[in-house]
Write a protein that holds these residues in place. Structure first.
Motif, short mmCIF file in Angstrom:
data_model
loop_
_atom_site.label_atom_id
_atom_site.label_comp_id
_atom_site.label_asym_id
_atom_site.label_seq_id
_atom_site.Cartn_x
_atom_site.Cartn_y
_atom_site.Cartn_z
N ASP A 91 0.85 -1.18 0.00
CA ASP A 91 0.00 0.00 0.00
C ASP A 91 0.89 1.24 0.00
OD1 ASP A 91 0.97 0.19 2.59
OD2 ASP A 91 -0.88 -0.55 3.51
N ILE A 92 0.28 2.40 0.15
CA ILE A 92 1.07 3.63 0.06
C ILE A 92 2.06 3.75 1.21
CG2 ILE A 92 -0.65 4.88 -1.27
CD1 ILE A 92 -1.61 6.21 1.27
N ASN A 93 1.80 3.07 2.33
CA ASN A 93 2.73 3.09 3.45
C ASN A 93 3.96 2.23 3.20
OD1 ASN A 93 1.01 4.75 5.07
ND2 ASN A 93 -0.22 2.94 5.56
N SER A 94 3.90 1.39 2.15
CA SER A 94 5.03 0.52 1.82
C SER A 94 6.02 1.21 0.88
CB SER A 94 4.53 -0.77 1.16
OG SER A 94 3.58 -1.42 1.98
N LEU A 95 5.67 2.40 0.41
CA LEU A 95 6.52 3.09 -0.56
C LEU A 95 7.63 3.86 0.12
CD1 LEU A 95 3.90 4.56 -3.09
CD2 LEU A 95 5.51 2.71 -3.50
N THR A 96 8.78 3.88 -0.53
CA THR A 96 9.88 4.74 -0.11
C THR A 96 10.50 5.36 -1.35
OG1 THR A 96 12.01 4.82 1.05
CG2 THR A 96 11.51 2.80 -0.16
N LYS A 97 11.00 6.57 -1.22
CA LYS A 97 11.59 7.26 -2.37
C LYS A 97 13.10 7.39 -2.24
CE LYS A 97 7.53 9.94 -3.71
NZ LYS A 97 6.99 11.28 -4.04
N VAL A 98 13.67 6.76 -1.22
CA VAL A 98 15.12 6.85 -0.99
C VAL A 98 15.73 5.46 -1.13
CG1 VAL A 98 16.91 7.51 0.66
CG2 VAL A 98 14.75 8.79 0.59
N PRO A 99 16.75 5.26 -1.96
CA PRO A 99 17.33 6.25 -2.89
C PRO A 99 16.50 6.42 -4.17
CG PRO A 99 18.46 4.17 -3.10
CD PRO A 99 17.46 3.97 -2.01
N SER A 100 15.60 5.47 -4.46
CA SER A 100 14.72 5.57 -5.61
C SER A 100 13.38 4.95 -5.22
CB SER A 100 15.32 4.85 -6.83
OG SER A 100 15.52 3.47 -6.55
N PRO A 101 12.30 5.30 -5.91
CA PRO A 101 10.98 4.77 -5.55
C PRO A 101 10.94 3.25 -5.61
CG PRO A 101 10.76 6.62 -7.07
CD PRO A 101 12.21 6.27 -7.03
N CYS A 102 10.57 2.63 -4.50
CA CYS A 102 10.46 1.17 -4.46
C CYS A 102 9.66 0.78 -3.23
CB CYS A 102 11.83 0.50 -4.44
SG CYS A 102 12.80 0.82 -2.95
N ILE A 103 9.39 -0.53 -3.11
CA ILE A 103 8.66 -1.06 -1.96
C ILE A 103 9.65 -1.42 -0.87
CG2 ILE A 103 7.20 -2.97 -1.19
CD1 ILE A 103 6.13 -3.05 -4.08
N GLN A 104 9.39 -0.97 0.35
CA GLN A 104 10.30 -1.22 1.45
C GLN A 104 9.83 -2.43 2.26
OE1 GLN A 104 10.38 2.07 4.17
NE2 GLN A 104 8.17 2.31 4.18
N PRO A 105 10.77 -3.21 2.76
CA PRO A 105 10.40 -4.38 3.57
C PRO A 105 10.17 -3.96 5.03
CG PRO A 105 12.77 -4.29 3.26
CD PRO A 105 12.21 -3.13 2.50
#
Length: 293
Positions: A91-105
């Protein structure tokens, strides 16, 4: 003079200056978030645009699975389930933009009923014992299932022993999720779906597009989809995925545990299983009569 009106309807009363300032600040904050793409609706659109992007599954020429193959994990359904595929439940809470947009664990998984080969459903068969890429995968051989690199983050399908603090949200069974740690918890193996044929197939090459069991190496529980447990996700109503072996009265695994590692149609028309189900069935029948294929 006693009946003279002392104020008019357009007179501002109360904390009107504060209210006006708060309204202006809220509007300014909204426009700034919109310009940066930080509105919830914008984040959902960005997530869906990237995670639903089509992915080319591997075309297998010899009918077998290999390390490095990109596949979908498809369950063909059962009495109270329609066909579904293991999917990234981000979901949107799983997104991170550092260092590039991706799904964070860590990130959850679910079984999506809209089966399509995309970033959300694609997994790479990855070696855990030094086997070279392109080598044939064999029954009972350990491997990992990794999401594609880039937006999907290259995360590993992981599970661990069920506990009070760590378990599936709905069923409370053994949890399955995605993590970036490649360890023993992310090791799986393939077993033949028929217990009476299992010893005969041990060590044989694993055919693509046929029913198999996906067993977690540490806990020895089989990957399962639950038709009676639903998750409301960003992508709609989906089934819960867990690691639990469901046995029938004959001590054989039920269809909740039956998975097909689906590859691409050589003609380029998408997943082979969905476009040529009869070809997949023929492949399965062939392996029944010749396990060494």
């Amino acid at each position: 003079m006693a009946h003279a009106r002392t104020y008019r309807t357009n007179v501002k009363i109360g904390n009107w200056t504060e209210d006006l300032r708060l309204e202006e600040d809220a509007k300014k904050e909204y426009l700034e978030k919109k310009e940066r793409g930080e509105l919830a609706a914008q984040k959902i659109d960005f997530l869906k645009k990237n995670i639903l992007r089509p992915v080319n599954l591997t075309v297998t020429n010899d009918g077998r699975l290999h390390f490095g193959d990109v596949v979908m994990l498809v369950n063909m359904g059962g009495e109270n389930r329609v066909p579904s595929a293991v999917s990234i439940n981000a979901d949107i809470n799983s997104l991170t933009k550092v260092p590039s947009p991706c799904i964070q664990p860590p990130c959850g998984v679910s079984a999506g009923r809209g089966i399509q080969a995309c970033t959300r459903t694609a997994f790479i068969i990855t070696s855990v014992d030094g086997t070279s890429e392109g080598s044939t995968l064999h029954f009972e051989q350990s491997f990992a299932l990794k999401t594609t690199s880039g937006f999907a983050g290259g995360l590993y399908l992981t599970s661990d022993l069920q506990s009070f603090q760590k378990c599936a949200k709905k069923s409370r069974l053994q949890e399955v999720n995605l993590d970036d740690n490649k360890c023993f918890l992310s090791r799986w193996k393939i077993a033949h779906f028929d217990p009476q044929e299992r010893l005969e197939y041990e060590g044989q090459p694993v055919p693509a597009n046929v029913k198999v069991l996906i067993i977690h190496c540490k806990t020895n529980h089989a990957l399962a989809v639950l038709g009676d447990q639903f998750l409301w996700t960003t992508y709609g109503k989906e089934y819960e995925v867990t690691a639990h072996t469901f046995l029938d009265s004959h001590k054989a695994e039920q269809d909740n545990n039956h998975w097909i590692l689906c590859t691409s149609d050589p003609a380029g028309n998408g997943p082979l299983l969905l476009n040529h189900p009869q070809s997949a069935a023929d492949n399965e029948e062939l392996t029944q009569t010749n396990p060494g294929i």
